[in-house]
Design a protein around this motif. Structure first.
Motif, PDB file in Angstrom:
ATOM      1  N   GLN A   1      26.627  36.941 -78.201  1.00  0.00           N
ATOM      2  CA  GLN A   1      27.194  36.690 -79.382  1.00  0.00           C
ATOM      3  C   GLN A   1      28.668  37.204 -78.988  1.00  0.00           C
ATOM      4  N   GLU A   2      28.760  38.085 -78.178  1.00  0.00           N
ATOM      5  CA  GLU A   2      30.172  38.362 -78.072  1.00  0.00           C
ATOM      6  C   GLU A   2      31.067  37.678 -77.028  1.00  0.00           C
ATOM      7  N   ASN A   3      30.351  37.169 -76.182  1.00  0.00           N
ATOM      8  CA  ASN A   3      30.797  36.041 -75.097  1.00  0.00           C
ATOM      9  C   ASN A   3      29.830  34.939 -74.792  1.00  0.00           C
ATOM     10  N   ALA A   4      29.652  33.812 -75.225  1.00  0.00           N
ATOM     11  CA  ALA A   4      28.991  32.874 -75.078  1.00  0.00           C
ATOM     12  C   ALA A   4      29.292  32.205 -73.624  1.00  0.00           C
ATOM     13  N   LEU A   5      30.199  32.549 -72.967  1.00  0.00           N
ATOM     14  CA  LEU A   5      30.621  31.952 -71.559  1.00  0.00           C
ATOM     15  C   LEU A   5      30.165  33.073 -70.431  1.00  0.00           C
ATOM     16  N   ALA A   6      29.877  33.915 -70.918  1.00  0.00           N
ATOM     17  CA  ALA A   6      29.243  34.977 -69.876  1.00  0.00           C
ATOM     18  C   ALA A   6      28.219  34.402 -68.772  1.00  0.00           C
ATOM     19  N   THR A   7      28.541  34.457 -67.580  1.00  0.00           N
ATOM     20  CA  THR A   7      27.314  33.767 -66.694  1.00  0.00           C
ATOM     21  C   THR A   7      26.333  34.786 -66.328  1.00  0.00           C
ATOM     22  N   ALA A   8      25.243  34.419 -66.040  1.00  0.00           N
ATOM     23  CA  ALA A   8      24.086  35.142 -65.639  1.00  0.00           C
ATOM     24  C   ALA A   8      24.504  36.306 -64.795  1.00  0.00           C
ATOM     25  N   GLU A   9      25.421  36.142 -63.894  1.00  0.00           N
ATOM     26  CA  GLU A   9      25.790  37.310 -62.822  1.00  0.00           C
ATOM     27  C   GLU A   9      26.471  38.337 -63.894  1.00  0.00           C
ATOM     28  N   ASP A  10      27.264  37.911 -64.812  1.00  0.00           N
ATOM     29  CA  ASP A  10      28.008  38.839 -65.574  1.00  0.00           C
ATOM     30  C   ASP A  10      26.894  39.492 -66.470  1.00  0.00           C
ATOM     31  N   LEU A  11      26.183  38.711 -67.087  1.00  0.00           N
ATOM     32  CA  LEU A  11      24.943  39.442 -67.767  1.00  0.00           C
ATOM     33  C   LEU A  11      24.013  40.511 -67.300  1.00  0.00           C
ATOM     34  N   ALA A  12      24.073  40.320 -65.668  1.00  0.00           N
ATOM     35  CA  ALA A  12      23.083  41.154 -65.099  1.00  0.00           C
ATOM     36  C   ALA A  12      23.574  42.535 -64.900  1.00  0.00           C
ATOM     37  N   ARG A  13      25.177  42.484 -64.909  1.00  0.00           N
ATOM     38  CA  ARG A  13      25.615  43.997 -64.943  1.00  0.00           C
ATOM     39  C   ARG A  13      25.101  44.643 -66.036  1.00  0.00           C
ATOM     40  N   ASP A  14      24.864  44.391 -67.264  1.00  0.00           N
ATOM     41  CA  ASP A  14      24.433  44.996 -68.407  1.00  0.00           C
ATOM     42  C   ASP A  14      23.085  44.962 -68.746  1.00  0.00           C
ATOM     43  N   VAL A  15      22.275  44.026 -68.079  1.00  0.00           N
ATOM     44  CA  VAL A  15      20.759  43.861 -68.427  1.00  0.00           C
ATOM     45  C   VAL A  15      20.027  43.943 -67.186  1.00  0.00           C
ATOM     46  N   ALA A  16      18.932  44.902 -67.101  1.00  0.00           N
ATOM     47  CA  ALA A  16      18.451  45.142 -65.888  1.00  0.00           C
ATOM     48  C   ALA A  16      17.427  44.050 -65.590  1.00  0.00           C
TER      49      ALA A  16
END
Length: 182
Positions: A43-58
């Protein structure tokens, strides 16, 4: 209302938004803590990649990609859109309160479908209380609003009456749901 439970604290859509199954809502799957965190981040950034999201989600990027794909397929994520700055042009925003004529159900449904198709209409809320709808309308200027009101509201048999309030300044704008993370 259902409560979060167990170590993962699963929380259904119904429990999150206080709805009971069968009362105006379709049942959606249960979300775990990973799903809720992914939804909040997207919701903050719909363009975040899976790699970007993996920095915040384990989770691994491939597991994140599968979860996001599933949320798109099951309708949890409806769309990805650009939020355009108000500096693109001067816009006039109006909050229109509408009282419907309840004695004409078919015309009311037709009216709602026509409103949904209007590009000026940003939001339609169905309300409980003395008014039936709150419609957020965004147009170029007062002449454009008057043309909208005359065409969409003025002579429509489904509309008993309407009142308009104009927005002086937008202090906050978001389309994000407040998703609990714990």
């Amino acid at each position: 209302m259902a409560r979060a439970r167990g170590p993962g604290k699963d929380l259904s859509l119904f429990a999150r938004f206080g709805h009971r199954e069968g009362v105006g809502c379709k049942k959606m799957r249960e979300w775990d803590g990973y799903d809720r965190r992914l939804l909040a981040l997207l919701q903050e950034n719909a363009l975040a990649t899976a790699e970007d999201l993996a920095r915040d989600v384990a989770l691994s990027p491939s597991a994140i990609a599968r979860r996001v794909r599933r949320m798109r397929e099951d309708g949890t994520i409806l769309a990805d859109r650009a939020v355009v700055s108000g500096e693109v042009g001067p816009f006039l925003s109006a909050m229109v309160d509408v009282q419907l004529d309840r004695h004409a159900l078919q015309p009311v449904e037709e009216f709602l479908r026509r409103l949904e198709r209007r590009p000026e209409v940003q939001v339609i809320f169905e309300l409980a209380g003395p008014l039936d709808l709150m419609v957020l309308v965004v147009v170029d200027d007062m002449d454009a609003f008057n043309a909208f009101a005359d065409a969409a509201l003025g002579d429509d048999p489904a509309v008993r009456r309407y009142e308009t309030r104009f927005v002086k300044r937008r202090r906050k704008f978001t389309t994000a749901w407040p998703i609990p993370l714990d």
